[in-house]
Design an enzyme around this catalytic site. Structure first.
Site, mmCIF file in Angstrom:
data_model
loop_
_atom_site.group_PDB
_atom_site.id
_atom_site.type_symbol
_atom_site.label_atom_id
_atom_site.label_comp_id
_atom_site.label_asym_id
_atom_site.label_seq_id
_atom_site.Cartn_x
_atom_site.Cartn_y
_atom_site.Cartn_z
ATOM 1 N N ALA A 65 2.917 -1.751 4.213
ATOM 2 C CA ALA A 65 2.474 -1.170 3.061
ATOM 3 C C ALA A 65 0.947 -1.678 2.777
ATOM 4 O O ALA A 65 0.445 -2.476 3.365
ATOM 5 C CB ALA A 65 3.219 -2.101 1.689
ATOM 6 N N GLY A 110 6.162 -2.806 6.114
ATOM 7 C CA GLY A 110 6.792 -1.703 5.945
ATOM 8 C C GLY A 110 6.877 -0.721 6.977
ATOM 9 O O GLY A 110 7.786 -0.072 6.799
ATOM 10 N N GLU A 113 10.014 -1.700 8.637
ATOM 11 C CA GLU A 113 10.990 -1.204 7.838
ATOM 12 C C GLU A 113 11.511 0.117 7.902
ATOM 13 O O GLU A 113 12.561 0.533 7.889
ATOM 14 C CB GLU A 113 10.978 -1.836 6.237
ATOM 15 C CG GLU A 113 11.012 -3.306 6.201
ATOM 16 C CD GLU A 113 10.466 -3.577 4.785
ATOM 17 O OE1 GLU A 113 9.183 -3.514 4.506
ATOM 18 O OE2 GLU A 113 10.907 -4.306 4.069
ATOM 19 N N GLU A 133 5.203 -10.271 5.730
ATOM 20 C CA GLU A 133 4.937 -10.426 4.225
ATOM 21 C C GLU A 133 4.936 -11.611 3.635
ATOM 22 O O GLU A 133 4.041 -12.098 2.797
ATOM 23 C CB GLU A 133 6.320 -9.662 3.605
ATOM 24 C CG GLU A 133 6.364 -8.208 3.624
ATOM 25 C CD GLU A 133 7.137 -7.644 4.893
ATOM 26 O OE1 GLU A 133 7.359 -8.374 5.656
ATOM 27 O OE2 GLU A 133 7.489 -6.608 4.849
HETATM 28 N N1 CO8 Z 1 -2.768 -2.258 4.524
HETATM 29 C C1 CO8 Z 1 -4.065 -1.985 4.335
HETATM 30 N N2 CO8 Z 1 -4.868 -1.959 5.193
HETATM 31 C C2 CO8 Z 1 -4.750 -2.111 6.609
HETATM 32 C C3 CO8 Z 1 -3.259 -2.762 6.843
HETATM 33 C C4 CO8 Z 1 -2.435 -2.687 5.680
HETATM 34 N N3 CO8 Z 1 -1.153 -3.398 5.810
HETATM 35 N N4 CO8 Z 1 -3.295 -2.903 7.795
HETATM 36 C C5 CO8 Z 1 -4.493 -2.649 8.518
HETATM 37 N N5 CO8 Z 1 -5.330 -2.411 7.521
HETATM 38 C C6 CO8 Z 1 -6.688 -1.970 7.883
HETATM 39 C C7 CO8 Z 1 -7.416 -3.119 7.882
HETATM 40 O O1 CO8 Z 1 -7.860 -3.676 6.847
HETATM 41 C C8 CO8 Z 1 -8.653 -2.539 8.825
HETATM 42 O O2 CO8 Z 1 -9.475 -1.761 7.751
HETATM 43 P P1 CO8 Z 1 -11.207 -1.840 7.736
HETATM 44 O O3 CO8 Z 1 -11.542 -1.188 9.006
HETATM 45 O O4 CO8 Z 1 -11.462 -1.076 6.414
HETATM 46 O O5 CO8 Z 1 -11.391 -3.266 7.839
HETATM 47 C C9 CO8 Z 1 -8.165 -1.427 9.577
HETATM 48 O O6 CO8 Z 1 -6.950 -1.164 9.011
HETATM 49 C C10 CO8 Z 1 -7.918 -1.784 10.874
HETATM 50 O O7 CO8 Z 1 -7.100 -2.937 11.051
HETATM 51 P P2 CO8 Z 1 -7.795 -4.104 11.870
HETATM 52 O O8 CO8 Z 1 -9.348 -4.050 12.123
HETATM 53 O O9 CO8 Z 1 -7.334 -5.376 11.331
HETATM 54 O O10 CO8 Z 1 -7.157 -3.986 13.170
HETATM 55 P P3 CO8 Z 1 -6.826 -5.115 14.350
HETATM 56 O O11 CO8 Z 1 -6.394 -4.267 15.559
HETATM 57 O O12 CO8 Z 1 -7.870 -6.185 14.347
HETATM 58 O O13 CO8 Z 1 -5.505 -5.743 13.543
HETATM 59 C C11 CO8 Z 1 -3.293 -5.672 12.760
HETATM 60 C C12 CO8 Z 1 -4.273 -5.080 13.458
HETATM 61 C C13 CO8 Z 1 -2.623 -6.971 13.457
HETATM 62 C C14 CO8 Z 1 -2.064 -4.768 12.512
HETATM 63 C C15 CO8 Z 1 -3.876 -6.257 11.271
HETATM 64 O O14 CO8 Z 1 -4.509 -5.201 10.644
HETATM 65 C C16 CO8 Z 1 -2.960 -6.623 10.331
HETATM 66 O O15 CO8 Z 1 -2.666 -7.979 10.588
HETATM 67 N N6 CO8 Z 1 -2.541 -5.724 9.466
HETATM 68 C C17 CO8 Z 1 -1.723 -6.130 8.182
HETATM 69 C C18 CO8 Z 1 -0.320 -6.269 8.706
HETATM 70 C C19 CO8 Z 1 0.791 -6.630 7.395
HETATM 71 O O16 CO8 Z 1 0.437 -7.723 7.050
HETATM 72 N N7 CO8 Z 1 1.497 -5.782 7.027
HETATM 73 C C20 CO8 Z 1 2.368 -6.260 5.970
HETATM 74 C C21 CO8 Z 1 1.952 -5.680 4.882
HETATM 75 S S1 CO8 Z 1 3.178 -6.117 3.313
HETATM 76 C C22 CO8 Z 1 4.333 -4.956 3.604
HETATM 77 O O17 CO8 Z 1 4.249 -4.178 4.346
HETATM 78 C C23 CO8 Z 1 5.130 -5.147 2.480
HETATM 79 C C24 CO8 Z 1 6.344 -4.061 2.413
HETATM 80 C C25 CO8 Z 1 7.112 -3.973 0.887
HETATM 81 C C26 CO8 Z 1 5.898 -3.519 -0.233
HETATM 82 C C27 CO8 Z 1 6.589 -3.410 -1.631
HETATM 83 C C28 CO8 Z 1 5.730 -2.648 -2.531
HETATM 84 C C29 CO8 Z 1 4.891 -3.494 -3.392
#
Ligand code: CO8
Length: 259
Positions: A65, A110, A113, A133
């Site tokens: 998400a 997500g 999921e 999460e």
């Molecule tokens: N949300 C928003 N932006 C994201 C997300 C995300 N989930 N994942 C990556 N991005 C963005 C980064 O912020 C970055 O943006 P910018 O270039 O503007 O800085 C861009 O994508 C590229 O990402 P990275 O530079 O971080 O790329 P890396 O290769 O270094 O890392 C990762 C890749 C490991 C995937 C890393 O981006 C990461 O850890 N992302 C977050 C993953 C995460 O925590 N996902 C779970 C989110 S919570 C969720 O899914 C809950 C579901 C239920 C929600 C219920 C509704 C309320």
């Protein structure tokens, strides 16, 4: 069909839906969820579509998400987004047509999921999986606490959700989170091959099998088997059953008409 955050293509009965927000690793915000709802509703209603392949553009399938959207949400808005995501994923899981996830890269939160809501998961060797999460102070909210333990078992489900550990495709295959792993360059070809294998079967049988498995899995075996008996009747009554069995006896490929 045109969507702001998705690519869509229909080729030889296969609908290709690609989440297309590579700059944010295809993170799911409200708008992307709306697009997914619209796209899956459309493919379900389109008689030309026999099967769906869902994938992501760039290095992610879906990285979860959208954290930048979630951070500013009130509790009620967060709940609304969660319910919206759950509705979209429930729709994918119960779609009349089979859905194959072609997991090209990160499938986190997500994204994992979303993959789990699909019928079959084929992963590139480069794919990575996890439910991170708890790192953010929340729990999976798009069905992860329910679908993950059903796929990988209660203990492994708890392990992955509580540790937030990111696992590679090999480990995902070992624990039963994905059904196939292939080199990255073979991902879409393999997904298409699996799609065409399924499309060659009697559509009414595929639909009935999906229904029996989806609705039977949470029942005890005795009740589930009784449910299977009910579902069994529809394909057995269909013309395609006569065609399938006659074709076998005549040693020729079956020509199913979806009748
Ligand atoms: N949300 C928003 N932006 C994201 C997300 C995300 N989930 N994942 C990556 N991005 C963005 C980064 O912020 C970055 O943006 P910018 O270039 O503007 O800085 C861009 O994508 C590229 O990402 P990275 O530079 O971080 O790329 P890396 O290769 O270094 O890392 C990762 C890749 C490991 C995937 C890393 O981006 C990461 O850890 N992302 C977050 C993953 C995460 O925590 N996902 C779970 C989110 S919570 C969720 O899914 C809950 C579901 C239920 C929600 C219920 C509704 C309320």
């Amino acid at each position: 069909m045109m969507y702001k955050n998705l690519l869509y293509e229909l080729k030889e009965g296969i609908a290709y839906i690609t989440v297309n927000k590579p700059k944010s690793l295809n993170a799911l915000n409200n708008e992307v969820l709306d697009d997914l709802y619209a796209a899956f509703t459309a493919v379900n209603n389109d008689p030309e579509v026999k099967i769906v392949i869902l994938t992501g553009e760039g290095k992610a399938f879906v990285a979860g998400a959208d954290i930048s959207e979630m951070v500013g949400l009130s509790t009620l808005e967060g709940r609304d987004m969660m319910i919206k995501g759950q509705s979209v994923f429930n729709m994918i899981e119960t779609l009349d047509k089979p859905v194959i996830a072609a997991i090209n890269g990160f499938a986190l939160g997500g994204g994992c999921e979303l993959a789990m809501a699909c019928d079959i998961r084929i992963a590139s060797e480069k794919a990575k999986f996890g439910q991170p999460e708890v790192n953010l102070g929340i729990i999976p909210g798009f069905g992860g606490t329910q679908r993950l333990p059903r796929l990988v078992g209660k203990g492994m489900g708890k392990y992955l959700i509580m540790t937030a550990e990111m696992i590679d495709a090999q480990e995902a295959y070992r624990i039963g989170l994905v059904e196939r792993i292939v080199p990255a360059e073979e991902l879409m070809g393999t997904a298409e091959k699996v799609a065409k294998t399924i499309m060659a079967k009697a559509p009414i049988a595929i639909k009935a099998a999906k229904l029996a498995i989806n609705n039977g899995i949470s029942l005890d075996v005795k009740t589930g088997v009784a449910y299977e008996a009910e579902i069994f009747v529809a394909p057995f009554c269909a013309e395609d059953r006569v065609e399938g069995m006659t074709a076998f006896l005549e040693k020729r490929p079956a020509k199913f008409q979806n009748k």
